[in-house]
Design a protein around this motif. Sequence first.
Motif, PDB file in Angstrom:
ATOM      1  N   GLU B  59       0.801  -1.234   0.000  1.00  0.00           N
ATOM      2  CA  GLU B  59       0.000   0.000   0.000  1.00  0.00           C
ATOM      3  C   GLU B  59       0.826   1.272   0.000  1.00  0.00           C
ATOM      4  O   GLU B  59       0.344   2.325  -0.409  1.00  0.00           O
ATOM      5  N   SER B  60       2.041   1.182   0.483  1.00  0.00           N
ATOM      6  CA  SER B  60       2.810   2.423   0.568  1.00  0.00           C
ATOM      7  C   SER B  60       3.947   2.486  -0.447  1.00  0.00           C
ATOM      8  O   SER B  60       4.786   3.367  -0.384  1.00  0.00           O
ATOM      9  N   SER B  82      -5.658   8.795 -10.057  1.00  0.00           N
ATOM     10  CA  SER B  82      -6.280   9.310  -8.835  1.00  0.00           C
ATOM     11  C   SER B  82      -7.193   8.257  -8.207  1.00  0.00           C
ATOM     12  O   SER B  82      -7.377   8.238  -6.987  1.00  0.00           O
ATOM     13  N   LEU B  85      -4.922   6.270  -6.110  1.00  0.00           N
ATOM     14  CA  LEU B  85      -4.577   6.937  -4.855  1.00  0.00           C
ATOM     15  C   LEU B  85      -5.735   6.881  -3.866  1.00  0.00           C
ATOM     16  O   LEU B  85      -5.529   6.849  -2.657  1.00  0.00           O
ATOM     17  N   LYS B  86      -6.948   6.856  -4.386  1.00  0.00           N
ATOM     18  CA  LYS B  86      -8.115   6.715  -3.506  1.00  0.00           C
ATOM     19  C   LYS B  86      -8.065   5.363  -2.820  1.00  0.00           C
ATOM     20  O   LYS B  86      -8.383   5.221  -1.647  1.00  0.00           O
ATOM     21  N   PRO B  89      -4.236   5.330  -0.236  1.00  0.00           N
ATOM     22  CA  PRO B  89      -3.851   6.710   0.121  1.00  0.00           C
ATOM     23  C   PRO B  89      -2.406   6.812   0.596  1.00  0.00           C
ATOM     24  O   PRO B  89      -1.793   7.875   0.511  1.00  0.00           O
ATOM     25  N   LYS B  90      -1.869   5.707   1.092  1.00  0.00           N
ATOM     26  CA  LYS B  90      -0.492   5.778   1.615  1.00  0.00           C
ATOM     27  C   LYS B  90       0.539   5.973   0.502  1.00  0.00           C
ATOM     28  O   LYS B  90       1.689   6.308   0.785  1.00  0.00           O
ATOM     29  N   GLU B  92       0.344   8.176  -1.704  1.00  0.00           N
ATOM     30  CA  GLU B  92       0.280   9.595  -2.088  1.00  0.00           C
ATOM     31  C   GLU B  92       1.686  10.175  -2.261  1.00  0.00           C
ATOM     32  O   GLU B  92       2.544  10.027  -1.388  1.00  0.00           O
TER      33      GLU B  92
END
Lengths: 307, 479
Positions: B59-60, B82, B85-86, B89-90, B92
Amino acid sequence: MKHGKYRFIAGFLVLPLAIYAIFVISPFVQAIYYSFTDWTGLSPDMKVVGFDNYARLFQDDVFWSAVGNSVTLLLLLPVVTLSLGLFFAFMLNVGGRRRKKAVIGGVRGSGTYKILYFFPQVLSVPIVALLFQFAYNPESGALNAFFKAIGLDNVQPDWLGDPQIALWCVMAAMVWANVGFYVVLFSAGMSSIPKDFYEAALLDGANRFNTFFRITLPLLWDTVQTGWIYMGILALDVSAFAFVQIMSVGPGGPDYSTEVLPLYVYQKTFRDGQAGYATAIGVSLLIVTLVFSAVVMRLGRRERLEF
Amino acid sequence: MGSTSAFNRRDLVKRAAALGIVAVPAMGMLSACAGGGSDSDNKVEKGKKSAKNPLAVNESAGLDVVIFDGGFGDKYAKDAQSEYLKAFPKAEGKVKLTSTQKIQSTLQPRFNGGNPPDLVDNSGAEQMDFGTLVGKDQLTDLTALLDAPSVDDPNKKVRDTLRPGVVEMGQFGGKETWILYYAYTVYGVWYSQGNLRKLDAEYPETWDDMLALCAKAKKKGVAGWTYPGKYPYYLPFSLYPFIAKIGGAEVLRKIDNLEPNAWKDPAVKAAFDAYYELYKKGYVLKGSPGLDHLQSQKAWAEGKALFIPNGSWVENESAQQIAKNPDFDLAVGAPSSLSDSDKMPYGTIWASGGEPFIVPRKARNAEGGMELLRLMLSKKSSQNFIKQVSSLTSLNGGTEGLKLPPGLASAQVALQKAGQNIVNPRMQDWYVALQKERIGVAALGEMMAGRLTPDEAIKKIQKYADDTRDDSSVKKYKR
């Protein structure tokens, strides 16, 4: 003392030589090495295949038409460009009507012409190529429109789309783009020829033709020779590539009529994933270039005239 | 000009050269490194698998995407980014999206160096050769993605939401799927219904009607056809399905498989003769052999010619010119019937995937690349793509509730009419040089410019096909 001098000079040369070796010699060696491999250009794994790539070259029709076109460019482009450059420079500096006081002078308005000739030089190659491409557009281009306007409705060539004339069309654009530089170069050379030579010749009753071939050309020979090599390399090099790549149908032209060696190298590397074969073509291009330079140096060798 | 120095300049040059030669072998060792990337495993750790994260994306982790910025632009990919990224979120700030037209020159050094991006839209004039990428084991098998649940319906695999033929197109003879085609392109004869109405005509379903219509148009000073003579490999967009229609899909399969004398099939000759007749009778817009794709599309959109062989991207690419004629009403037609004995019914058309997406084998975050593709294949992203660039995606359906632009609507109708009779010749992705340059420029282009007869063109093409078959440096495929 002499040895100390060597060490002194060598000390200064270490760095430039190292840079030269890394950035000039090593790529050459690498290219030659890669030309013996089946490297794809898309993955680091490859194996040595000996002379396979070179054997393949001999049977590759496209390669041979590329060689043919490159050599045609090599032979004609310098002749045409330099002759035009010499002619224009002569007219601008020497060829004009004789006026009071000045022994020699250019034709009327030569200052303006100089700017006009040099103008293409400030345009980048892709722009020149695009401009010519628009002019050659058979459907709405300036050339065919011109023919139509003067009543030649039936003369509507396909220009770049016709294998008979495509290469000439590309060559015309290259001449147009380069001639200005030589006008300036030769003008500079001519201005350093002492005026008394011309004065003497004119007193002896020489006409323009004679002054050109007896005085201007021999005294300009070094410059011409440099220009010749420079133009020849340009005909084999990236400039030919850029013009053909942008202008040509295909690219590579209808029926390979404008395929040139650098373009073929590019296509084999970046389209077909055959970088090993492409470097073999590159090496053959290197050989053509070397032979050309050697021949020009040999033919151009003359006694140097000092003045 | 004598030298006063005891030290001769020429001597110095000689010595410098000698020094250079000594340096050369050392450089040879350097060259060994230039081609070789490190094979060390630099992949990011896998994340936790869950219903929301079926591919176990870290996730990151960062994500590196390269998009071909061509006829479709890159906005659709930015929108998908985008969405990504939703979902994560990590990540980002760690997602990098590059768009370029120079796919190969940008990416070749990265492939060679072993640090390619995580997802690539390998398209355009600088498309990297798929045969080589697959042959050199540079791609990740996308089976995991195909077997993952789809975004819209967790009970369905991504595989089952795609249009027929899309998965097969991404395979190269084995079980693995290397490529996922995101766009779905309909190829054929593109025309303006408005311009045909002006001539009181419908799209000609038979070749006789086609010739009659061209004759009628010629009297009004309008050409029947135009094509990009600079890139004559547009001709096959309508010519290949025409061949299949006349002689059956089998003919194209033989051609793709480079079978001996595949091009000598009577169906090929019949199709070539028909197209050559267009030239002979003066139904092709004058000057076409010298036009590029934009110039020929412009002439066609201005109504100087009725028909052009093209793909569904033409609606987006020529949008500005088409918009100048509100009555244009863009449509695509299937190849006309040559005779009653044609093997396939009228409506047979070429449709296949476009915009090939790949996940490189050495991608750091391969799961992330596949996940982004999975999100792009959702109904939401898909509709976004359709709206933005008026082209279908590989997601089957997904057009419900959308008002399609005329060309795309017509393509949709054509697909329905074709039903099972969709052909998908593979020359253009299997043998790029053969298809584009040899067959396209050196044979079809020459024939349509009137410099080769159909017989000569066929002979030439057959030789090119044989040469390719015998060329050990080209990887071969079968279907």
